[in-house]
Design a protein around this motif. Structure first.
Motif, mmCIF file in Angstrom:
data_model
loop_
_atom_site.group_PDB
_atom_site.id
_atom_site.type_symbol
_atom_site.label_atom_id
_atom_site.label_comp_id
_atom_site.label_asym_id
_atom_site.label_seq_id
_atom_site.Cartn_x
_atom_site.Cartn_y
_atom_site.Cartn_z
ATOM 1 N N UNK A 83 0.811 -1.226 0.000
ATOM 2 C CA UNK A 83 0.000 0.000 0.000
ATOM 3 C C UNK A 83 0.843 1.273 0.000
ATOM 4 N N UNK A 84 2.148 1.129 -0.248
ATOM 5 C CA UNK A 84 3.040 2.287 -0.161
ATOM 6 C C UNK A 84 3.811 2.541 -1.454
ATOM 7 N N UNK A 85 3.400 1.909 -2.536
ATOM 8 C CA UNK A 85 4.136 2.020 -3.807
ATOM 9 C C UNK A 85 4.067 3.451 -4.336
ATOM 10 N N UNK A 86 5.233 4.039 -4.504
ATOM 11 C CA UNK A 86 5.314 5.440 -4.927
ATOM 12 C C UNK A 86 6.595 5.625 -5.736
ATOM 13 N N UNK A 87 6.512 5.944 -7.020
ATOM 14 C CA UNK A 87 7.727 6.066 -7.823
ATOM 15 C C UNK A 87 8.592 7.247 -7.386
ATOM 16 N N UNK A 88 9.879 7.126 -7.665
ATOM 17 C CA UNK A 88 10.817 8.208 -7.389
ATOM 18 C C UNK A 88 10.394 9.436 -8.199
ATOM 19 N N UNK A 89 10.554 10.599 -7.597
ATOM 20 C CA UNK A 89 10.070 11.859 -8.181
ATOM 21 C C UNK A 89 10.467 12.011 -9.646
ATOM 22 N N UNK A 90 9.474 12.293 -10.467
ATOM 23 C CA UNK A 90 9.704 12.545 -11.884
ATOM 24 C C UNK A 90 9.736 11.313 -12.760
ATOM 25 N N UNK A 91 9.686 10.116 -12.152
ATOM 26 C CA UNK A 91 9.844 8.902 -12.961
ATOM 27 C C UNK A 91 8.757 8.770 -14.026
ATOM 28 N N UNK A 92 7.505 8.916 -13.629
ATOM 29 C CA UNK A 92 6.420 8.682 -14.588
ATOM 30 C C UNK A 92 6.468 9.661 -15.762
ATOM 31 N N UNK A 202 19.722 12.876 -8.712
ATOM 32 C CA UNK A 202 19.081 12.616 -7.422
ATOM 33 C C UNK A 202 17.700 12.019 -7.648
ATOM 34 N N UNK A 203 17.017 12.485 -8.694
ATOM 35 C CA UNK A 203 15.733 11.905 -9.088
ATOM 36 C C UNK A 203 15.480 12.254 -10.549
ATOM 37 N N UNK A 204 14.361 11.793 -11.081
ATOM 38 C CA UNK A 204 14.111 11.899 -12.527
ATOM 39 C C UNK A 204 13.642 13.279 -12.980
#
Length: 217
Positions: A83-92, A202-204
């Motif tokens: 219930x905590x699935x959250x992509x790294x910022x900017x991935x999508x 650092x992120x996408x």
């Protein structure tokens, strides 16, 4: 000729390491074992379950015993993380850019397929990637390049026109050993803790399709 981008999963698509730590702590506590966070950083992140189990149990864990222990631990992880699935910022947004620009895409993880299915499936990526590889699909784990070479074969591209996103020492090493360009995702490790990469983020939010094109020409 189409270019390809291949993603590791844990620490790249999603920052799962804290939840793997929680699962391993629960797993080991049942056996009166209490590894420190420092030990996890050295001997868990980016490593295969075979290595992790063998290291912490102090003996080679293989075959049926490995399968049983792995199933127990990964079941705990999926229970905790479901219930905590959250992509790294900017991935999508970045992934969407890649598809608009007709990049072939794949995932190459050391995690079992059930974890991949949970995470990649929840993020609706399964049908949008041209190659899906998990631990069951290879005989040699990272830092061996098998999973990346097999990904390139699935995508029908030369390894030299593949860009890999990785966050661990063994993962970066595997991609480099496969002859691919590597972007280091600094979700779990600093630059100094990774082999030299072609680029670091650092992120996408720091990435776009043009930056990928520039890496492979």
């Amino acid at each position: 000729m189409k270019k390809a981008v291949i993603f590791d999963m844990d620490g790249v698509i999603c920052h799962t390491n804290p939840f793997h730590s929680m699962a391993f702590k629960k797993f080991f506590a049942k056996r009166d074992m209490y590894p420190t966070e420092e030990e996890f950083e050295l001997h868990m992140y980016g490593k295969s379950n075979s290595y992790i189990m063998s290291h912490f149990f102090g003996r080679k864990i293989v075959g049926e015993e490995l399968l049983e222990l792995e199933n127990e631990k990964e079941g705990l992880f999926r229970e905790i993380y479901r219930d905590k699935i959250d992509p790294i910022a900017g991935f999508q947004d970045f992934f969407h850019q890649l598809k608009v620009n007709e990049f072939l895409t794949g995932v190459a993880t050391s995690a079992p397929f059930a974890n991949l299915q949970l995470i990649v499936g929840t993020l609706s990526l399964m049908d949008r990637m041209e190659s899906i590889l998990a631990s069951e699909d290879v005989t040699k784990h990272k830092p061996d390049p098998e999973v990346y070479l097999k990904s390139a074969a699935n995508l029908q591209v030369d390894p030299g026109i593949c860009v890999v996103f990785e966050d661990s020492f063994s993962g970066v090493t595997a991609a480099k050993n496969a002859g691919m360009k590597v972007v280091g995702v600094l979700s779990s490790h600093s630059k100094s803790e990774l082999p030299v990469c072609d680029l670091y983020i650092d992120d996408f939010r720091e990435m776009n399709a043009d930056a990928v094109f520039s890496l492979i020409g």
